[in-house]
Design a protein around this motif. Structure first.
Motif, PDB file in Angstrom:
ATOM      1  N   THR A  77     -23.108  40.417  63.793  1.00 48.15           N
ATOM      2  CA  THR A  77     -24.482  40.086  63.366  1.00 48.15           C
ATOM      3  C   THR A  77     -25.493  40.974  64.082  1.00 48.15           C
ATOM      4  O   THR A  77     -26.496  41.387  63.501  1.00 48.15           O
ATOM      5  N   ALA A  78     -25.195  41.305  65.356  1.00 48.05           N
ATOM      6  CA  ALA A  78     -26.125  42.180  66.089  1.00 48.05           C
ATOM      7  C   ALA A  78     -26.173  43.556  65.434  1.00 48.05           C
ATOM      8  O   ALA A  78     -27.252  44.147  65.282  1.00 48.05           O
ATOM      9  N   LEU A  79     -25.020  44.064  65.025  1.00 48.63           N
ATOM     10  CA  LEU A  79     -25.011  45.394  64.411  1.00 48.63           C
ATOM     11  C   LEU A  79     -25.693  45.381  63.042  1.00 48.63           C
ATOM     12  O   LEU A  79     -26.312  46.366  62.648  1.00 48.63           O
ATOM     13  N   THR A  80     -25.596  44.280  62.346  1.00 41.55           N
ATOM     14  CA  THR A  80     -26.322  44.167  61.072  1.00 41.55           C
ATOM     15  C   THR A  80     -27.825  44.234  61.334  1.00 41.55           C
ATOM     16  O   THR A  80     -28.562  44.946  60.637  1.00 41.55           O
ATOM     17  N   ALA A  81     -28.266  43.513  62.366  1.00 45.88           N
ATOM     18  CA  ALA A  81     -29.692  43.548  62.722  1.00 45.88           C
ATOM     19  C   ALA A  81     -30.093  44.955  63.177  1.00 45.88           C
ATOM     20  O   ALA A  81     -31.152  45.470  62.807  1.00 45.88           O
ATOM     21  N   PHE A  82     -29.225  45.573  63.977  1.00 47.50           N
ATOM     22  CA  PHE A  82     -29.480  46.930  64.484  1.00 47.50           C
ATOM     23  C   PHE A  82     -29.668  47.888  63.304  1.00 47.50           C
ATOM     24  O   PHE A  82     -30.603  48.684  63.267  1.00 47.50           O
ATOM     25  N   ARG A  83     -28.785  47.776  62.318  1.00 47.16           N
ATOM     26  CA  ARG A  83     -28.894  48.628  61.114  1.00 47.16           C
ATOM     27  C   ARG A  83     -30.225  48.417  60.402  1.00 47.16           C
ATOM     28  O   ARG A  83     -30.862  49.370  59.956  1.00 47.16           O
ATOM     29  N   ALA A  84     -30.639  47.180  60.301  1.00 45.53           N
ATOM     30  CA  ALA A  84     -31.907  46.883  59.624  1.00 45.53           C
ATOM     31  C   ALA A  84     -33.080  47.482  60.401  1.00 45.53           C
ATOM     32  O   ALA A  84     -34.013  48.036  59.804  1.00 45.53           O
ATOM     33  N   HIS A  85     -33.024  47.399  61.741  1.00 49.13           N
ATOM     34  CA  HIS A  85     -34.094  48.006  62.546  1.00 49.13           C
ATOM     35  C   HIS A  85     -34.098  49.521  62.377  1.00 49.13           C
ATOM     36  O   HIS A  85     -35.156  50.140  62.276  1.00 49.13           O
ATOM     37  N   LEU A  86     -32.903  50.124  62.347  1.00 46.50           N
ATOM     38  CA  LEU A  86     -32.812  51.581  62.155  1.00 46.50           C
ATOM     39  C   LEU A  86     -33.444  51.980  60.826  1.00 46.50           C
ATOM     40  O   LEU A  86     -34.141  52.972  60.727  1.00 46.50           O
ATOM     41  N   ALA A  87     -33.172  51.182  59.808  1.00 44.00           N
ATOM     42  CA  ALA A  87     -33.657  51.517  58.467  1.00 44.00           C
ATOM     43  C   ALA A  87     -35.180  51.487  58.402  1.00 44.00           C
ATOM     44  O   ALA A  87     -35.783  52.233  57.653  1.00 44.00           O
ATOM     45  N   ARG A  88     -35.800  50.625  59.212  1.00 46.11           N
ATOM     46  CA  ARG A  88     -37.258  50.510  59.191  1.00 46.11           C
ATOM     47  C   ARG A  88     -37.938  51.485  60.140  1.00 46.11           C
ATOM     48  O   ARG A  88     -39.112  51.768  60.000  1.00 46.11           O
ATOM     49  N   ALA A  89     -37.170  51.991  61.139  1.00 48.43           N
ATOM     50  CA  ALA A  89     -37.795  52.763  62.214  1.00 48.43           C
ATOM     51  C   ALA A  89     -38.245  54.136  61.734  1.00 48.43           C
ATOM     52  O   ALA A  89     -37.729  54.682  60.769  1.00 48.43           O
ATOM     53  N   LYS A  90     -39.248  54.677  62.447  1.00 43.20           N
ATOM     54  CA  LYS A  90     -39.783  56.004  62.137  1.00 43.20           C
ATOM     55  C   LYS A  90     -39.291  57.006  63.172  1.00 43.20           C
ATOM     56  O   LYS A  90     -38.924  56.637  64.294  1.00 43.20           O
ATOM     57  N   MET A  91     -39.363  58.287  62.809  1.00 43.91           N
ATOM     58  CA  MET A  91     -39.060  59.343  63.761  1.00 43.91           C
ATOM     59  C   MET A  91     -39.969  59.196  64.972  1.00 43.91           C
ATOM     60  O   MET A  91     -41.137  58.836  64.826  1.00 43.91           O
ATOM     61  N   GLY A  92     -39.417  59.517  66.143  1.00 42.61           N
ATOM     62  CA  GLY A  92     -40.146  59.313  67.377  1.00 42.61           C
ATOM     63  C   GLY A  92     -39.550  58.134  68.129  1.00 42.61           C
ATOM     64  O   GLY A  92     -39.735  57.988  69.323  1.00 42.61           O
TER      65      GLY A  92
END
Ligand code: FES
Lengths: 191, 319
Positions: A77-92
């Motif tokens: 579940t943590a990695l699923t959340a991590f993936r979702a955060h990655l998908a929303r994150a911007k460069m930088g």
């Protein structure tokens, strides 16, 4: 049989001041490495998101300042959340991972598949240096293996533990260590 | 480098702008050319006025289809004669020799999004990258800065091909490429590629770094053709040969002329392959590469022979 000598090098967490945000994913005691790396850097913590694999009901770890903190009961579940955060994150945004070898292997594969490499990603190994191993001969699973080679506790074959972690099985592979010359084993080493 | 060379025939030579000539090169002897990937270059041997010049040129988009290589050559007022030869002497039907492609500027296959930035003739590798990304159905955007639409090579073709993914900036129309506005909103996992004048590369990288981009996601094609300079003597200690490096010749070309093979990849001061130990320098090393650090330059015991020269009498190299 050729021996695999290239262990992944996990390094140290190293948050960069110029990063516009920090995304952290840690498992268990890995959070201690996170707290240490961000100690005294409240400015960075205020731009950080922390995803943590920790039991339900565990308290928010001290020392995370103004970071957004999300607890998840399992690695999956943590990695699923991590993936979702990655998908929303911007460069930088800089990514940081801390935990066991198997966790780092899985989580860094998620980051790399997303185009995050080199100084965009820092990692740190923490917790006991043991591996979950599957014997490729009898398919028996063994937890907390600390040395290689070792004898399979199911079928008794001497096994060398490979450095490649199988995400499908959630384990490292143990392969026969003395197939060519039975009984002749390389010196034992700890992980 | 004992590189395999291929003999090619110029099957099309077309002025795409008043200063850029496009060449289509097809195998002269029926032997197939090795496939090219986006960002790769080839080293072209030019026999110009009795001198042998070897220049690197990026392979342009049509090269990806296989069967032929295409390059686009800018007429350079400061060149040593290579670009002038291509513009004034080379005809359709002539033969040339080219190296197998080398890619020092590859796409990062796992990038979530690709930001391509080109200035002027820097469009040559960038257009090939855009073509490949478009074929792969990958996410990309293309920014192309030109002096004027008439001076920019392939403007119309590229606009037709890349439509809304492309932005053209013409300084004649007062349009400025502002990287500072492009870099902050890209999705995490984006990679940026820039090819153009050194000033442009520096400015683009500075803006990306200021927005927190890590080095690993920044890629540039820096190499340029070697410029000439005053002649000087070179002695090769190991092979016991010596010669004079001519005004319009690079050190590497002079070394090749006397039959000594030295390693190289880019011939433009970027890759580091041609690094050579200096045994003695009677004069001052004139470093013109993008590879050696300021400390290494100061130490004075290494030289990149594809670009750099000696201001002085004689250079002794460990070759
Ligand atoms: S050949 Fe690449 S730096 Fe000289």
């Amino acid at each position: 049989m050729s021996e695999i000598t290239s262990r992944p090098i996990w390094g140290k967490l190293d948050p960069a001041d110029q990063a516009s945000a920090h995304l952290v994913c840690a498992e268990g005691h890995g959070i201690e490495a996170v707290v240490a790396a961000f100690a005294g850097r409240d400015g960075l913590l205020s731009r950080a998101t922390v995803v943590h694999v920790a039991p339900v009901g565990a308290a928010r770890p001290a020392g995370l300042g103004g970071a957004a903190y999300h607890r998840h009961p399992s690695r999956a579940t943590a990695l699923t959340a991590f993936r979702a955060h990655l998908a929303r994150a911007k460069m930088g945004t800089q990514v940081h991972l801390a935990g066991s070898e198997a966790f780092l292997d899985e989580a860094s594969a998620v980051a790399v598949a997303c185009g995050i490499v080199g100084d965009g990603l820092t990692t740190e190994l923490s917790g006991p240096a043991t591996r979950r191993v599957q014997c490729v001969h009898c398919k028996g699973m063994m937890d907390e293996v600390a040395v290689t080679p070792f004898a399979c506790s199911h079928c008794g074959i001497n096994l060398t533990v490979r450095d490649h972690y199988s995400r499908r099985l959630g384990a490292f592979m143990g392969v026969c260590a003395d197939a060519e010359a039975p009984g002749v084993l390389p010196a034992a080493s700890r992980f | 480098m004992s590189a395999t060379r291929y003999t090619v025939r110029v099957t099309e030579a077309e002025a795409v702008t008043p200063h850029v000539r496009r060449l289509r090169l097809e195998p002269a002897d029926g032997a197939a050319l090795p496939p090219a990937s986006a960002g790769a270059h080839t080293v072209v041997t030019l026999e110009a006025n009795g001198r042998t010049l070897r220049n690197s040129y990026s392979l342009t988009a049509p090269s990806l289809a296989g069967g032929a290589y295409e390059i686009a050559v800018l007429r350079s007022p400061t060149s040593r004669g290579g670009s002038r030869f291509v513009h004034e002497r080379l005809r359709e039907g002539d033969t040339l020799s080219v190296s197998a492609p080398v890619n020092l500027f590859p796409l990062h296959r796992l990038a979530r999004h690709h930001v391509l930035v080109a200035g002027g003739i820097g469009i040559t590798p960038i257009a090939a990258m855009a073509e490949e990304l478009s074929r792969l159905g990958a996410s990309y955007e293309l920014h192309y800065a030109v002096r004027s639409e008439a001076a920019g090579a392939f403007c119309r073709d590229l606009e037709a091909r890349h439509a809304s993914r492309m932005r053209l900036y013409s300084s004649e129309r007062q349009e400025r490429l502002r990287v500072r506005e492009i870099v902050p909103h890209q999705p995490l996992g984006s990679h940026l590629y820039v090819c153009g004048p050194q000033r442009m590369i520096d400015a683009v990288f500075a803006d990306a770094r200021a927005a927190g981009w890590p080095e690993a996601n920044l890629h540039a094609e820096r190499f340029e053709a070697p410029a000439g300079g005053d002649p000087f003597a070179v002695r090769l200690a190991r092979s016991g040969k010596s010669t004079t490096v001519g005004e319009h010749e690079s050190l590497l070309e002079a070394i090749e002329r006397i039959g000594v093979e030295a390693p190289y990849l880019c011939r433009g001061g970027a890759c580091g392959e041609c690094i050579c130990d200096v045994i003695e320098a009677d004069g001052e090393l004139d470093h013109r590469d993008h590879f050696l650090s300021p400390e290494e330059r100061r130490a004075g015991d290494k030289i990149m022979i594809c670009m750099s020269r000696l201001k002085g009498r004689e250079l002794v190299l460990d070759l």
